[in-house]
Scaffold this motif. Sequence first.
Motif, PDB file in Angstrom:
ATOM      1  N   ARG B  44      -6.361 -19.151  -5.932  1.00  0.00           N
ATOM      2  CA  ARG B  44      -5.863 -18.248  -4.884  1.00  0.00           C
ATOM      3  C   ARG B  44      -4.403 -17.969  -5.206  1.00  0.00           C
ATOM      4  NH1 ARG B  44      -8.758 -18.607   0.204  1.00  0.00           N
ATOM      5  NH2 ARG B  44      -6.823 -18.141   1.307  1.00  0.00           N
ATOM      6  N   ILE B  45      -4.029 -16.699  -5.335  1.00  0.00           N
ATOM      7  CA  ILE B  45      -2.608 -16.402  -5.562  1.00  0.00           C
ATOM      8  C   ILE B  45      -2.075 -15.435  -4.506  1.00  0.00           C
ATOM      9  CG2 ILE B  45      -2.604 -16.868  -8.053  1.00  0.00           C
ATOM     10  CD1 ILE B  45      -2.438 -13.689  -8.323  1.00  0.00           C
ATOM     11  N   PRO B  46      -0.829 -15.676  -4.067  1.00  0.00           N
ATOM     12  CA  PRO B  46      -0.220 -14.756  -3.116  1.00  0.00           C
ATOM     13  C   PRO B  46       0.480 -13.617  -3.841  1.00  0.00           C
ATOM     14  CG  PRO B  46       1.188 -16.682  -3.417  1.00  0.00           C
ATOM     15  CD  PRO B  46       0.032 -16.843  -4.369  1.00  0.00           C
ATOM     16  N   LEU B  47       0.340 -12.403  -3.333  1.00  0.00           N
ATOM     17  CA  LEU B  47       1.089 -11.263  -3.858  1.00  0.00           C
ATOM     18  C   LEU B  47       1.639 -10.495  -2.667  1.00  0.00           C
ATOM     19  CD1 LEU B  47      -1.353  -9.892  -6.599  1.00  0.00           C
ATOM     20  CD2 LEU B  47       0.839 -11.023  -7.006  1.00  0.00           C
ATOM     21  N   THR B  48       2.913 -10.177  -2.713  1.00  0.00           N
ATOM     22  CA  THR B  48       3.490  -9.445  -1.597  1.00  0.00           C
ATOM     23  C   THR B  48       3.014  -7.999  -1.642  1.00  0.00           C
ATOM     24  OG1 THR B  48       5.355 -10.936  -1.684  1.00  0.00           O
ATOM     25  CG2 THR B  48       5.644  -8.965  -0.374  1.00  0.00           C
ATOM     26  N   VAL B  49       2.699  -7.462  -0.482  1.00  0.00           N
ATOM     27  CA  VAL B  49       2.154  -6.109  -0.377  1.00  0.00           C
ATOM     28  C   VAL B  49       3.198  -5.083  -0.831  1.00  0.00           C
ATOM     29  CG1 VAL B  49       1.420  -4.382   1.306  1.00  0.00           C
ATOM     30  CG2 VAL B  49       0.557  -6.728   1.450  1.00  0.00           C
ATOM     31  N   ALA B  50       2.776  -4.159  -1.685  1.00  0.00           N
ATOM     32  CA  ALA B  50       3.697  -3.151  -2.205  1.00  0.00           C
ATOM     33  C   ALA B  50       3.520  -1.814  -1.495  1.00  0.00           C
ATOM     34  CB  ALA B  50       3.498  -2.988  -3.711  1.00  0.00           C
ATOM     35  N   GLY B  51       2.667  -1.792  -0.508  1.00  0.00           N
ATOM     36  CA  GLY B  51       2.436  -0.559   0.239  1.00  0.00           C
ATOM     37  C   GLY B  51       0.995  -0.508   0.697  1.00  0.00           C
ATOM     38  N   CYS B  52       0.690   0.389   1.635  1.00  0.00           N
ATOM     39  CA  CYS B  52      -0.713   0.542   1.990  1.00  0.00           C
ATOM     40  C   CYS B  52      -0.973   1.918   2.579  1.00  0.00           C
ATOM     41  CB  CYS B  52      -1.187  -0.564   2.919  1.00  0.00           C
ATOM     42  SG  CYS B  52      -0.147  -0.838   4.323  1.00  0.00           S
ATOM     43  N   ASP B  53      -2.236   2.290   2.548  1.00  0.00           N
ATOM     44  CA  ASP B  53      -2.653   3.591   3.034  1.00  0.00           C
ATOM     45  C   ASP B  53      -3.752   3.360   4.068  1.00  0.00           C
ATOM     46  OD1 ASP B  53      -3.820   6.049   3.477  1.00  0.00           O
ATOM     47  OD2 ASP B  53      -3.567   6.723   1.399  1.00  0.00           O
ATOM     48  N   PRO B  54      -3.367   3.286   5.352  1.00  0.00           N
ATOM     49  CA  PRO B  54      -4.360   2.972   6.385  1.00  0.00           C
ATOM     50  C   PRO B  54      -5.488   4.000   6.441  1.00  0.00           C
ATOM     51  CG  PRO B  54      -2.117   2.896   7.276  1.00  0.00           C
ATOM     52  CD  PRO B  54      -2.018   3.468   5.905  1.00  0.00           C
ATOM     53  N   GLN B  55      -5.186   5.259   6.131  1.00  0.00           N
ATOM     54  CA  GLN B  55      -6.242   6.282   6.181  1.00  0.00           C
ATOM     55  C   GLN B  55      -7.325   6.010   5.137  1.00  0.00           C
ATOM     56  OE1 GLN B  55      -2.999   7.750   7.069  1.00  0.00           O
ATOM     57  NE2 GLN B  55      -3.986   7.574   9.080  1.00  0.00           N
ATOM     58  N   ARG B  56      -6.881   5.716   3.929  1.00  0.00           N
ATOM     59  CA  ARG B  56      -7.857   5.455   2.859  1.00  0.00           C
ATOM     60  C   ARG B  56      -8.333   4.008   2.879  1.00  0.00           C
ATOM     61  NH1 ARG B  56      -5.168   6.477  -2.394  1.00  0.00           N
ATOM     62  NH2 ARG B  56      -7.225   6.174  -3.331  1.00  0.00           N
ATOM     63  N   GLY B  57      -7.648   3.171   3.651  1.00  0.00           N
ATOM     64  CA  GLY B  57      -8.059   1.769   3.749  1.00  0.00           C
ATOM     65  C   GLY B  57      -7.675   0.946   2.534  1.00  0.00           C
TER      66      GLY B  57
END
Lengths: 472, 281
Positions: B44-57
């Motif tokens: 299990r590795i942690p990666l910090t979120v670099a962005g997201c697109d809630p519309q496309r999921g």
Amino acid sequence: MKTCKTQMPVRDPEERARDFGEVALGYTEELAVAEAQRCLNCKNRPCVEGCPVNVSIPEFISKMVKRDFEGAYNIISENSSLPAVCGRVCPQETQCESKCTLGIKFEPVAIGRLERFAADFHNAASPAEPEYPQFNGHKVAVVGSGPSGLSCAGELAKLGYGVTVFEALHIAGGVLVYGIPEFRLPKEIVARETKRLEAHGVTIKTNTVIGKTFTVDELFEEGYEAVFIGSGAGLPNFMGIPGENLKGVYSANEFLTRVNLMKAYEKDAQTPVMRAKNVAVVGGGNVAMDAARTALRLGAESVRIVYRRSMEELPARKEEVEHAREEGVIFDLLRNPVEICGYLNPADPRDPANGFVRALKLIKCELGEPDEKGRRRPVEIAGSEYETEADCVIMAIGTSPNPLIKNTTSGLEVNRRGGIVVEEKTGKTSREGVFAGGDAVTGAATVILAMGAGKTAAKAIDGYIRSKVQKR
Amino acid sequence: MFEIVNKVRLNPGVTMMDIYAPPVARKAQAGQFIILRAEADGERIPLTVAGCDPQRGTVKIIFQIAGGTTLRLDNKNAGDCLPDFVGPLGCPTETDGIKKACVAGGGVGCAIALPVARKLASCGAQVDSVTGFRNKDAVILEREFSACSKKLFVMTDDGSYGKKGLVTAPIKEELESGTRYDRIFAIGPLVMMKAVVETARPYGIPVTVSMNPIMIDGTGMCGGCRLTVGGKTRFACVDGPDFDGYEVDFDEAAARLSAYRDFELAEREKCCNLFKKEIYR
């Protein structure tokens, strides 16, 4: 009549201490019947009261005397949703067996071993499961797939509820998979129990952290009419002594998770765990025993339990202590750690050994006056400090409740320690429709107490939803 | 299963992926992280979120190919699935009340710094960004940073692109010339974050750092991610990953990160052979 329990075959300590195969082998049919025959089948059934989920003990044992093992299993499973688990990890000596009438004069009936046999018999035969009722149109969310969550989900499914269990990790089972080692509870057994629930229509969603991926409020918005929180014990405690963040110091949770959940003991495992020579485990509970015996199996030359009181106060199950001793675990009693000492090469700041654990400094204790719980308080003996060699130190001194749900659920009352406050008889929290049980409420306790709490809450949830329906 | 819907190589050692995980995409904020496994028996590795697109999921991750798990992850392609992907974990970066900020990213840390810069800019703050890389080939996200920054300083160790020097150089210049940031956000290798703290110290500017210790569960259970912050033990997974840079014991954090160095080297070697790939450095 035999005055002693029928012995359960166990693997040879020297052999078993080197692998992760199950230690206790379980009764054969003949041994099970012989032990079942010791039950007096007394009228007042004190053992049933000693069981947190009130299994009909004399009744299932009577079936075993008649060699109706499947019948015995069916009686157990009326009250317990995880018989194969409880038969292995319950502290029967302080529960059902402590109340056994036979136990007044002789050794009590080995209820746990009999339960284990009935469950294993059933699982080996894998006969058809009883039919559960049709979906009653009401959805309930269960947070956490450990013993309290599974037991709550199982009871609700039996009543026809549509249950979804949300699990933060990638496998269901909670402490049964990340905490309790394979040699005490094979993971195959846990997997079978969760599959059985799924076969009965329970949905298990792994990789979902309630309080993060979804909040409790969002679960209600999704149409769940009640929520059970069984999110477990939470963050490990540390002592606050120097050196606790050196390399080679683990919490028992981390050490056991690496080995049990991530299978770090396997040759090709992608998750590492330190293979230490001299391991010291601080604490005297069942988790400490599990950590110590796991360290032995990873190849340690010496493993010692460091506990500040004496053997008499040691809280772990007797059987686990016995097994640990047989396998070679050393008990350093009446000792308290004062410092974890690290290696530092004065000549070479880049020495790769720098920053790893070198030794554990202990101070000797003696027992003083009893504390509020009646346990004699350990008193440190001034000037008695000494160092014991260790390249790995495992802290197994309890946990503090996980803050994720508390921080994201308004109106949920918690106590000073952060445990969720519930009404004991129902598991009801201060928030309407939200129930809780297990370690999230009590702090670290046993599998069976958590199961009992899950079952109690399931009953209360059923009552809650029924009364809501009536009001409509 | 969590599908990789898009995969882009940002530079020879850094890959970007968009992962289909609608519940995570709906919630994830700047500063939070996810935990994934690249394969069924994987770590299990942690990666910090670099962005997201809630519309496309979808959730964007950007990672440096550094060891066994990231090699395995990089070996996956668009259309492949990850067995496990959980989040968003940790606390979002606090940006309330900040009117003028400096965001400093070091190497792949820029991937995590960008959402912070964007969040600040979208809240109306004035943002100066500083990004630092080893050399020209390693430079990533320049266009994205300039879109949300008033000033952008790109630094390289060897001067092959932007200016030669460390990220601390332009920060120091700005501070010396009288710029008063409400807060500096430093995200990158520990030495870099520590250096930013030391640069800001004489000016008394608050510094937020994003810690990335070894984790297993990431949900407040194992305690492996503990750090000493202000003399107290804190857990990056539930108390962080952002902390006050002046309070963090960076030396201890660096030591703890190296706990499994031998194992990691062996895993890396194994995977390099397996995938017939070199690690770019």
